[in-house]
Design an enzyme around this catalytic site. Structure first.
Site, PDB file in Angstrom:
ATOM      1  N   CYS A   1       1.636  -6.171  -0.476  1.00  0.00           N
ATOM      2  CA  CYS A   1       0.982  -7.320  -1.092  1.00  0.00           C
ATOM      3  C   CYS A   1       1.727  -8.532  -0.540  1.00  0.00           C
ATOM      4  O   CYS A   1       2.528  -8.389   0.391  1.00  0.00           O
ATOM      5  CB  CYS A   1       0.974  -7.236  -2.625  1.00  0.00           C
TER       6      CYS A   1
ATOM      7  N   HIS B   1      19.363   6.633   0.787  1.00  0.00           N
ATOM      8  CA  HIS B   1      20.026   6.680  -0.523  1.00  0.00           C
ATOM      9  C   HIS B   1      19.090   6.954  -1.688  1.00  0.00           C
ATOM     10  O   HIS B   1      19.500   7.548  -2.681  1.00  0.00           O
ATOM     11  CB  HIS B   1      20.752   5.355  -0.792  1.00  0.00           C
TER      12      HIS B   1
END
Ligand code: RB5
Length: 150
Positions: free
Chosen positions: A70, A103
């Protein structure tokens, strides 16, 4: 790392439309098979209308990964992260894309279409798709994300 033989879904609102079209075209040239969940023009739309369907499909295991966009990347990411099996990372640079895979084992990439140029957007997407989750100490942290307090 995303398996190139699988289909990769992508979706955006009008704020991410141009970037979606660019990334889609470039990834297809690299051999990725994409499913476009819209939007299909620059006409103003509500981002949740386009982000819910793709997020639900990733949540249900229909797709391993997804890309959403977006203008800021925030609304798309917030919508996607309502789904329990989705981990959507908002990435505005390559290092962020690398880290959210290494991670956080992110399975959806949220790109802020109005804050990166075409080349940056594409490099972010390529990095996200080709980086492995490190596991190890990050595994239990990722598992704890869904352990909300009552
Ligand atoms: C649309 O103008 C804009 O609000 C949207 O693309 C996004 O940035 C929302 O978070």
């Amino acid at each position: 790392m995303f398996d190139k033989t699988q289909v990769l879904p992508i979706a955006s609102d009008h704020g991410g439309f141009e970037m979606k079209e660019y990334i889609k075209k470039e990834l297809q040239l690299l051999g990725y098979k994409l499913k476009d969940y819209g939007t299909f023009s620059e006409a103003s739309v509500d981002y949740p209308d386009y982000i819910h369907p793709i997020s639900s499909a990733v949540n249900n295991g229909e797709f391993a990964f997804g890309i959403i966009l977006c203008g800021s990347g925030n609304g798309a990411q917030m919508t996607a992260n309502k789904y329990p099996n989705v981990r959507a990372g908002l990435c505005w640079c390559v290092e962020q894309a690398k880290l959210t895979r290494q991670h956080n084992d992110a399975n959806i990439l949220s790109i802020p279409g109005r804050f990166v140029n075409f080349n940056e957007g594409l490099e972010i997407a390529k990095t996200f798709l080709t980086t492995e989750f490190e596991g190890g100490r990050h595994q239990k942290r990722v598992e704890k994300i869904s352990q909300i307090e009552k």
